[in-house]
Write a protein that holds these residues in place. Structure first.
Motif, PDB file in Angstrom:
ATOM      1  N   PRO A 120     -29.233 -14.772  -9.463  1.00 30.72           N
ATOM      2  CA  PRO A 120     -29.796 -13.670  -8.668  1.00 30.72           C
ATOM      3  C   PRO A 120     -29.263 -13.643  -7.244  1.00 30.72           C
ATOM      4  O   PRO A 120     -28.793 -14.650  -6.706  1.00 30.72           O
ATOM      5  CB  PRO A 120     -31.304 -13.977  -8.681  1.00 30.72           C
ATOM      6  N   ALA A 121     -29.348 -12.467  -6.624  1.00 27.99           N
ATOM      7  CA  ALA A 121     -28.963 -12.324  -5.220  1.00 27.99           C
ATOM      8  C   ALA A 121     -29.801 -13.261  -4.358  1.00 27.99           C
ATOM      9  O   ALA A 121     -30.963 -13.567  -4.682  1.00 27.99           O
ATOM     10  CB  ALA A 121     -29.146 -10.874  -4.775  1.00 27.99           C
ATOM     11  N   TYR A 122     -29.244 -13.711  -3.278  1.00 25.87           N
ATOM     12  CA  TYR A 122     -29.894 -14.697  -2.406  1.00 25.87           C
ATOM     13  C   TYR A 122     -31.059 -14.060  -1.646  1.00 25.87           C
ATOM     14  O   TYR A 122     -30.894 -13.050  -0.945  1.00 25.87           O
ATOM     15  CB  TYR A 122     -28.858 -15.241  -1.433  1.00 25.87           C
ATOM     16  N   LYS A 123     -32.222 -14.667  -1.752  1.00 25.86           N
ATOM     17  CA  LYS A 123     -33.404 -14.170  -1.051  1.00 25.86           C
ATOM     18  C   LYS A 123     -33.471 -14.669   0.391  1.00 25.86           C
ATOM     19  O   LYS A 123     -34.110 -14.054   1.240  1.00 25.86           O
ATOM     20  CB  LYS A 123     -34.671 -14.595  -1.798  1.00 25.86           C
ATOM     21  N   ASN A 124     -32.881 -15.822   0.642  1.00 24.56           N
ATOM     22  CA  ASN A 124     -32.853 -16.393   1.992  1.00 24.56           C
ATOM     23  C   ASN A 124     -34.246 -16.624   2.563  1.00 24.56           C
ATOM     24  O   ASN A 124     -34.504 -16.387   3.744  1.00 24.56           O
ATOM     25  CB  ASN A 124     -32.034 -15.499   2.933  1.00 24.56           C
ATOM     26  N   ASP A 125     -35.132 -17.116   1.724  1.00 23.77           N
ATOM     27  CA  ASP A 125     -36.479 -17.443   2.187  1.00 23.77           C
ATOM     28  C   ASP A 125     -36.879 -18.868   1.829  1.00 23.77           C
ATOM     29  O   ASP A 125     -38.043 -19.247   1.971  1.00 23.77           O
ATOM     30  CB  ASP A 125     -37.496 -16.454   1.610  1.00 23.77           C
ATOM     31  N   GLY A 126     -35.915 -19.654   1.329  1.00 21.73           N
ATOM     32  CA  GLY A 126     -36.189 -21.030   0.955  1.00 21.73           C
ATOM     33  C   GLY A 126     -36.559 -21.216  -0.498  1.00 21.73           C
ATOM     34  O   GLY A 126     -36.702 -22.351  -0.953  1.00 21.73           O
ATOM     35  N   SER A 127     -36.692 -20.111  -1.244  1.00 18.22           N
ATOM     36  CA  SER A 127     -37.107 -20.224  -2.640  1.00 18.22           C
ATOM     37  C   SER A 127     -35.927 -20.250  -3.607  1.00 18.22           C
ATOM     38  O   SER A 127     -36.122 -20.498  -4.806  1.00 18.22           O
ATOM     39  CB  SER A 127     -38.022 -19.045  -3.015  1.00 18.22           C
ATOM     40  N   GLN A 719     -30.171 -15.424  14.304  1.00 15.94           N
ATOM     41  CA  GLN A 719     -30.491 -14.743  13.055  1.00 15.94           C
ATOM     42  C   GLN A 719     -29.220 -14.186  12.413  1.00 15.94           C
ATOM     43  O   GLN A 719     -29.284 -13.340  11.519  1.00 15.94           O
ATOM     44  CB  GLN A 719     -31.487 -13.608  13.290  1.00 15.94           C
ATOM     45  N   TRP A 720     -28.069 -14.720  12.831  1.00 22.01           N
ATOM     46  CA  TRP A 720     -26.797 -14.236  12.282  1.00 22.01           C
ATOM     47  C   TRP A 720     -26.578 -14.836  10.892  1.00 22.01           C
ATOM     48  O   TRP A 720     -26.896 -16.010  10.675  1.00 22.01           O
ATOM     49  CB  TRP A 720     -25.655 -14.664  13.219  1.00 22.01           C
ATOM     50  N   PRO A 721     -26.029 -14.123   9.918  1.00 17.94           N
ATOM     51  CA  PRO A 721     -25.479 -12.756   9.971  1.00 17.94           C
ATOM     52  C   PRO A 721     -26.476 -11.666   9.587  1.00 17.94           C
ATOM     53  O   PRO A 721     -26.091 -10.507   9.459  1.00 17.94           O
ATOM     54  CB  PRO A 721     -24.356 -12.828   8.946  1.00 17.94           C
ATOM     55  N   ARG A 731     -33.168 -15.921   8.110  1.00 16.58           N
ATOM     56  CA  ARG A 731     -32.713 -17.284   8.371  1.00 16.58           C
ATOM     57  C   ARG A 731     -31.200 -17.276   8.596  1.00 16.58           C
ATOM     58  O   ARG A 731     -30.469 -16.616   7.842  1.00 16.58           O
ATOM     59  CB  ARG A 731     -33.071 -18.201   7.202  1.00 16.58           C
ATOM     60  N   PRO A 732     -30.720 -17.995   9.607  1.00 13.78           N
ATOM     61  CA  PRO A 732     -29.274 -18.007   9.854  1.00 13.78           C
ATOM     62  C   PRO A 732     -28.535 -18.687   8.712  1.00 13.78           C
ATOM     63  O   PRO A 732     -29.065 -19.593   8.067  1.00 13.78           O
ATOM     64  CB  PRO A 732     -29.145 -18.797  11.159  1.00 13.78           C
ATOM     65  N   ARG A 733     -27.289 -18.242   8.473  1.00  8.54           N
ATOM     66  CA  ARG A 733     -26.493 -18.768   7.353  1.00  8.54           C
ATOM     67  C   ARG A 733     -25.058 -18.975   7.805  1.00  8.54           C
ATOM     68  O   ARG A 733     -24.468 -18.116   8.467  1.00  8.54           O
ATOM     69  CB  ARG A 733     -26.509 -17.768   6.184  1.00  8.54           C
TER      70      ARG A 733
END
Length: 749
Positions: A120-127, A719-721, A731-733
């Motif tokens: 799945p697409a990345y949620k970027n929330d730690g889950s 908060q990039w990108p 979340r920064p990545r």
């Protein structure tokens, strides 16, 4: 490269762990004047545009891509390309990626991006999970490999290709990789298995297909080339150490393979088209019991101490506590088994880490190999000499830690033109990288130096009392100790290196060194010397930073014998400094506000334009500007002049240090090209073969965000990108960006 804190032990920069207690020589005599001031120039830089910071997350200084196009006036003959014909990007503390007017930078491939349609697409929330099929973290060194329109390997392929890259580490605090976990993760031991498994998986390497459609680049999900390599991937041990008793483990009782690669930093691209990855700060991932010295009772204790794993050392993430499975046990180096050879525990596991790793980016069926003939230390990049038919190749490397050394490996085999396009890239790697000689650099104060072979035939190695070497494999596994034995020159953290394609000279970034002082009072402190001549105080606000906090770039010119030469000459190409710093002791290169930088790290010469790209990983100047990338048109060794630095000693005397400084840069030969977002390191650089597309990695934006603030995006330091419109969450990545010139021209012109 990346400088994470090992908070399981202390708030210590892993690159700054100084385990070199040897008493090797340093410079203490006067240098002589150089011969030549001639400068190699590919062209002059001209432009009248004004750079103005944009407000978008990915911006061009002086305007965006919607500026009116200028139609060139036809001429009877083409106008020669002029390099560095862009206005320097100003320093910035904004949370954006800034590039010159006329250029566009776009996020392309970020932490967590899916490599498979089923992920799945990345949620970027730690889950998020399934990192075996996602982009890893801390994008670092990177190389581009062309593909034809039909998807076959093609070195000249400029619109379709593969990006192979390192995933060095992950942003962490108090054991946990906090941006990876919903609530920041567990900060006490034992660590939950699910958290450990996720953290392990974001390390290693990735290969992702990229393709240009029109003017836009994108990754290709579900490409047959896409892959992840992690610390659990099976990897062959190759070269003289293969099968040696030093690499026998429970996982490989025959000492022929190891499990995975860790903390991968700089890279290299071989003349036969393979990918080379350097294992850097690997030691901190392992732990040892407080009583392990007595349990071992042999010379392995000296080896472990020299590589920064003294008994009682805690690990960076506590992965050894994830459970009873063998994949967790391997992070504990303690002798806990009863076997005589280590085949029932992981007492020898550390000896399988710290190498240059070779991979065929095009072919998943070929085994990945650790090339042990190139030595074991905190590897950065691996730069090849310019290939010449019938001559040996050299691979230049550095050991990135304070007071460590510069190395080169010379192949036994001589270069054959047919090997530029072999049927089997890994077999070609066997030919060139498994047999040869490893050398370490010893620099003299007269501007010359010697490459000293690290071999059992060297009498200094045979007689070394601090460690008794058994054979060549022992020398290579313990290359640091062998370099101590021969009196190699301690340097200010050798980072990336690159070879100038115009003249074959070798450039090394020396990032910084906090343990250099005019009045040494301990074994780890060094006085300034000719090749590392600065010791000063740099103020960051009210905080004093001592030593050589801004770093410099040194360069070598090989003597007789080309790549196989055993002598060289050297000078200092550039000194990092604030433009307003004292020109007599700090800003020795007379850098202006458009050129000043601190802590050079990534370094690469473009094979297409000849531009030298300099990237920074800095903590000394970040109250003034975020990290950056500069473009340079360098000269050659000896094009500058001698300078003398005078220091007052504690005894009331004067310490005079002579050094040689390369020709001072001008506005046409050095200027800032890019400034990154808050907290990031600029690293990893590669170009398409037409020189019209550049890929850069932005590593660990927002890395100093406190774990306590993980639930409040307004408190993230970056908060990039996401703030550039890329991906979900805030979340920064770490991410790869793609840079193109709006007029379709070559990057840097």
């Amino acid at each position: 490269m990346n400088k994470p804190n090992d908070l399981a032990i202390s708030a210590t920069d892993l690159n700054d762990i100084d385990s070199n207690a040897s008493h090797d020589n340093h410079f203490n005599s006067i240098l002589n004047a150089r011969l030549s001031r001639r400068n190699w120039l590919r062209g002059s830089a001209v432009t009248a545009a004004t750079a103005v910071m944009g407000s978008m997350g990915l911006s061009a200084c002086g305007g965006g891509s919607d500026a009116a196009a200028v139609t060139p006036t036809p001429t009877p003959t083409p106008t020669p390309e002029k390099l560095l014909a862009f206005t320097a990007v100003p320093k910035s503390l904004a949370d954006v990626v800034s590039v010159p007017a006329g250029y566009t930078a776009t996020a392309l491939y970020a932490l967590g991006d899916s490599l498979r349609a089923a992920t799945p697409a990345y949620k970027n929330d730690g889950s998020d999970t399934d990192f075996d099929n996602r982009a890893g973290d801390h994008h670092d060194g990177m190389e581009y490999y062309g593909l034809s329109a039909a998807g076959a390997p093609l070195a000249s392929g400029a619109e379709r290709g593969l990006l192979a890259m390192n995933h060095e580490a992950t942003t962490d605090e108090k054991l946990s990789s906090h941006f990876l976990h919903v609530n920041g993760g567990t900060t006490s031991l034992p660590r939950p298995a699910a958290e450990v498994d996720k953290e392990v998986a974001v390390h290693g390497l990735s290969v992702v297909e990229v393709k240009k459609t029109g003017s836009a680049w994108a990754t290709v999900n579900d490409s047959a080339f896409n892959r992840r390599v992690t610390p659990l991937t099976d990897i062959e041990i190759s070269g003289p150490v293969r099968g040696n008793a030093l690499v026998v483990t429970k996982y490989s009782p025959t000492g022929t393979k190891t499990r995975g690669t860790i903390n991968n930093c700089g890279t290299g691209k071989s003349p036969w088209g393979s990918y080379l990855s350097g294992e850097e700060n690997w030691a901190g991932y392992f732990t040892r019991s407080a009583t392990d010295n007595a349990a071992r009772g042999d010379k392995s204790v000296a080896s472990l101490n020299r590589y920064g794993r003294s008994q009682g050392a805690g690990s960076r993430h506590g992965w050894e506590t994830g459970g009873s499975d063998d994949k967790y046990a391997r992070w504990n180096l303690s002798k806990i088994g009863t076997s005589a050879n280590g085949s029932d525990d992981y007492r020898n596991e550390l000896n399988g880490m710290g190498y240059i790793v070779e991979m065929d980016p095009y072919d998943k069926t070929r085994a990945i190999r650790k090339r042990t003939a190139l030595g074991r230390y905190a590897h950065e990049s691996a730069a090849f000499s310019v290939p010449a038919v019938g001559q040996q190749l050299a691979v230049y490397m550095g050991d990135d830690s304070r007071n460590e050394y510069i190395y080169k490996f010379v192949t036994t085999a001589v270069w054959a033109a047919a090997d530029a396009n072999p049927a089997d890239r890994m077999a070609t790697g066997d030919k060139y990288l498994d047999s040869g000689k490893l050398y370490v650099a010893k620099l003299a104060a007269d501007g010359t130096g010697q490459w000293i072979e690290l071999a059992m035939s060297n009498a200094l190695i045979q007689a070394y009392s601090a460690y008794k070497f058994a054979d060549l494999a022992d020398v290579l596994v313990n290359a640091r100790l062998a370099a101590d034995a021969v009196g190699a020159t301690k340097m200010d953290r050798p980072e990336w290196c690159s070879v100038n394609p115009a003249n074959g000279e070798i450039y090394y970034t020396l990032t910084n060194n906090s343990n250099r002082t005019v009045n040494p009072s301990g074994s780890s402190q060094l006085a300034p010397d000719s090749a590392n001549p600065r010791a000063y105080t740099d103020m960051k606000g009210s905080s004093a930073q001592n030593g050589n906090p801004n770093g410099h770039i040194i360069r070598f010119k090989e003597g007789t014998g080309a790549a196989a030469a055993t002598s060289f000459t050297w000078d200092v190409y550039l000194f990092g400094a604030e433009s307003g710093a004292d020109a007599s002791k700090i800003n020795l290169s007379n850098l202006t506000a458009d050129q000043d930088f601190s802590s050079p790290d990534g370094l690469a010469f473009s094979p297409y334009t000849g531009i030298c790209w300099i990237q920074t990983d800095d903590g000394a100047y970040t109250d003034v500007t975020n990290c950056m990338m500069l473009a340079a048109i360098p000269g050659k060794v000896g094009d500058g002049a001698k300078s003398t630095l005078n220091y007052a000693t504690a005894a009331g005397g004067n310490l005079a240090v002579d050094t040689f400084i390369g020709k001072k840069p001008t506005a046409d030969t050095l200027k800032r090209f890019l400034v990154g977002p808050v907290g990031s390191e600029i690293t990893g650089i590669s170009e398409t073969p037409d020189g019209k597309t550049m890929f850069i990695n932005i590593q660990h934006p927002g890395e100093n965000t406190a774990l306590a603030n993980i639930g409040d995006p307004s408190k993230y330091t970056s908060q990039w990108p996401a703030n550039a419109g890329y991906g979900a969450g805030k979340r920064p990545r770490s991410a790869t960006i793609v840079i193109t010139k709006n007029d379709g021209g070559r990057i840097g012109s």
